[in-house]
Scaffold this motif. Structure first.
Motif, short mmCIF file in Angstrom:
data_model
loop_
_atom_site.label_atom_id
_atom_site.label_comp_id
_atom_site.label_asym_id
_atom_site.label_seq_id
_atom_site.Cartn_x
_atom_site.Cartn_y
_atom_site.Cartn_z
N PRO A 302 0.84 -1.21 0.00
CA PRO A 302 0.00 0.00 0.00
C PRO A 302 0.86 1.25 0.00
CG PRO A 302 -0.85 -1.60 1.58
CD PRO A 302 0.48 -2.14 1.10
N ASP A 303 0.54 2.19 -0.88
CA ASP A 303 1.34 3.40 -1.02
C ASP A 303 1.15 4.31 0.18
OD1 ASP A 303 2.58 5.82 -1.87
OD2 ASP A 303 2.23 5.25 -3.96
N ARG A 304 2.25 4.68 0.84
CA ARG A 304 2.20 5.53 2.03
C ARG A 304 2.14 7.01 1.67
NH1 ARG A 304 0.62 2.55 5.96
NH2 ARG A 304 1.53 4.03 7.43
N GLY A 305 2.14 7.31 0.36
CA GLY A 305 2.16 8.71 -0.04
C GLY A 305 0.83 9.23 -0.55
N VAL A 306 -0.26 8.51 -0.29
CA VAL A 306 -1.57 8.93 -0.79
C VAL A 306 -2.00 10.23 -0.13
CG1 VAL A 306 -4.00 8.29 -0.91
CG2 VAL A 306 -2.24 6.58 -1.36
N PHE A 307 -2.28 11.24 -0.95
CA PHE A 307 -2.67 12.58 -0.50
C PHE A 307 -1.62 13.22 0.43
CE2 PHE A 307 -6.91 10.95 -1.76
CZ PHE A 307 -7.22 11.92 -2.71
N VAL A 308 -0.38 12.79 0.28
CA VAL A 308 0.75 13.42 1.00
C VAL A 308 1.78 13.80 -0.05
CG1 VAL A 308 2.55 13.15 2.73
CG2 VAL A 308 0.35 11.99 3.05
N ALA A 309 1.96 15.08 -0.27
CA ALA A 309 2.88 15.52 -1.31
C ALA A 309 4.31 15.18 -0.92
CB ALA A 309 2.75 17.03 -1.52
N PRO A 310 5.15 14.75 -1.85
CA PRO A 310 6.56 14.50 -1.53
C PRO A 310 7.25 15.79 -1.11
CG PRO A 310 6.24 14.46 -3.89
CD PRO A 310 4.87 14.53 -3.28
N PRO A 311 8.25 15.71 -0.23
CA PRO A 311 8.90 16.94 0.25
C PRO A 311 9.70 17.68 -0.81
CG PRO A 311 10.05 14.98 1.05
CD PRO A 311 8.81 14.50 0.39
N VAL A 312 10.11 16.97 -1.86
CA VAL A 312 10.85 17.62 -2.95
C VAL A 312 10.31 17.11 -4.27
CG1 VAL A 312 12.99 18.05 -1.70
CG2 VAL A 312 12.68 15.86 -2.83
#
Length: 312
Positions: A302-312
Motif C-alpha cells: 500500500p502506497d504511504r504517499g496517498v494525498f501526502v505531497a513528496p517533500p521535494v
C-alpha cells in the motif's frame, strides 16, 4: 477538457528506505545513468531519452511512489491545465512556477482522485542523449507507468476528463470483470494504465529497449544475476509489446519491453480482451502462465504517499 494538453510521459519518482541498494540496482543492473545525484536523491537517465531523467530515487523512511510526471508543449498549456483542474475542484499541490529539478522548466503538481502526486511541466531543457547501439541492453526511455487502484473505473474517468487521456484497450476476465485499462496521450498505445488492485500503489514502470535482441539480452542479464523474475519473456496482445517483469530490491515491479504499438488515433477502436485466453496475455507462449501469484506480485505494498505531497 477537450483539447489534449499532455504530450508525453517524462519520469517516475520513487522513495525508498534502502537508498544505496536501490541506486546500485537501477544503475549497475537495470542500466540507467546517474546524471545528477546529491545526498539522498538521484536523478537517473535512460541513454536514448531527451528527458533529463526517467527515474528519481529519494531516500525516505517509507517506500512510496513520489510522483508521475507528464510533459506539456508550452507554459501556456501548463497554465491552462492548472486553471481547468482548479476550476473542476481538483486539489492543486503547487501553482505553476519555475521547477527546481534538473533541466528546470515550468510546471505544477496536483493530486489525482486516488491521492497520487502528478506533475505537469513544459520547457525542460533537452538532455544530451545518444542513439543506443546494436546489442546494448540498456533502456532507451521510460515507456509507460501502470498504477493500481481500488476504484479503477473512477481513476480512468478522472484521467479521461481532466487530462484528456484516451482509452486504447481494456482487459477483462469472465470471473473478475474488467481489470486493466490502457490509456494514451499520443499515438503510443499507452503511456499510462490503470489496474484493479486492493490498494493504491505502483503496479509497474516499463522501459523501452532498442529492439528484440537488446530486450532479450537485458532479460538474460537480469536472470543470470539472480534478479527475481515475475513474468516473461513474452509478447502481450494489447499493445503488441514484449514483456519481462522483475522486482527491484524493494518489491517494485519493473519491465523491459520493446515494439509497443503506435496507433492511428483517427481510426482506432478500443478492444476488450479476455485475459483468461493465454494468447491475450502472451502471444508467443514463452512466458510462465499468468496466475494469482504473478498478479499479486504487482499489487505492491500500500502506497504511504496517498494525498501526502513528496517533500521535494
Amino acid at each position: 477538457m477537450t483539447e489534449r494538453l499532455i504530450t508525453h510521459l517524462r519520469h517516475v519518482d520513487l522513495a525508498v528506505p534502502d537508498y544505496a541498494q536501490q541506486l546500485e540496482f537501477y544503475t549497475s543492473m537495470w542500466g540507467l545513468t546517474p546524471e545528477t545525484s546529491d545526498d539522498g536523491i538521484a536523478f537517473l537517465a535512460a541513454a536514448g531519452s531527451p528527458e533529463q531523467y526517467s527515474v528519481r530515487l529519494r531516500r525516505a523512511d517509507e517506500k512510496r511512489l513520489d510522483l508521475v510526471s507528464f510533459g506539456a508543449a508550452n507554459a501556456a498549456d501548463v497554465d491552462a491545465m492548472a486553471e481547468q483542474l482548479g476550476r473542476d475542484g481538483v486539489s492543486l499541490i503547487t501553482e505553476p512556477d519555475k521547477l527546481q529539478t534538473p533541466g528546470g522548466g515550468y510546471g505544477f503538481r496536483f493530486f489525482d482522485n486516488d491521492g497520487r502526486t502528478i506533475e505537469v511541466s513544459s520547457d525542460v531543457a533537452v538532455r544530451q542523449h545518444r542513439k543506443v547501439e546494436e546489442g546494448e541492453s540498456v533502456p532507451v526511455k521510460l515507456s509507460h507507468v501502470v498504477v493500481n487502484s481500488p476504484n479503477p473505473e473512477q481513476t480512468v474517468a478522472f484521467y479521461e476528463k481532466h487530462l484528456s487521456f484516451a482509452l486504447s484497450d481494456t482487459l477483462f476476465s469472465p470471473h473478475m470483470g474488467e481489470v486493466m485499462w490502457f490509456m494514451r496521450t499520443n499515438p503510443q498505445h499507452h503511456s499510462f494504465a490503470v489496474a484493479r488492485g486492493p490498494h493504491v500503489a505502483l503496479h509497474h514502470a516499463s522501459f523501452e529497449m532498442r529492439g528484440i535482441d537488446e530486450y532479450m539480452r537485458g532479460t538474460g542479464r537480469l536472470l543470470r544475476a539472480g534478479v527475481e523474475k515475475v513474468w516473461g519473456p513474452g509478447r502481450h496482445m494489447a499493445g503488441n509489446n514484449t514483456f519481462s517483469y522483475f522486482l527491484d530490491p524493494h518489491g517494485n515491479t519493473l519491465e523491459y519491453t520493446t515494439e509497443l504499438e503506435r496507433l492511428d488515433e483517427d481510426s482506432w477502436h478500443p478492444h476488450i480482451y479476455d485475459f483468461s485466453d493465454p494468447e491475450v496475455t502472451d502471444q508467443w507462449g514463452t512466458a510462465n502462465p499468468m496466475s494469482e501469484f504473478v498478479a499479486k506480485q504487482s499489487f505492491n505494498d500500500p502506497d504511504r504517499g496517498v494525498f501526502v505531497a513528496p517533500p521535494v
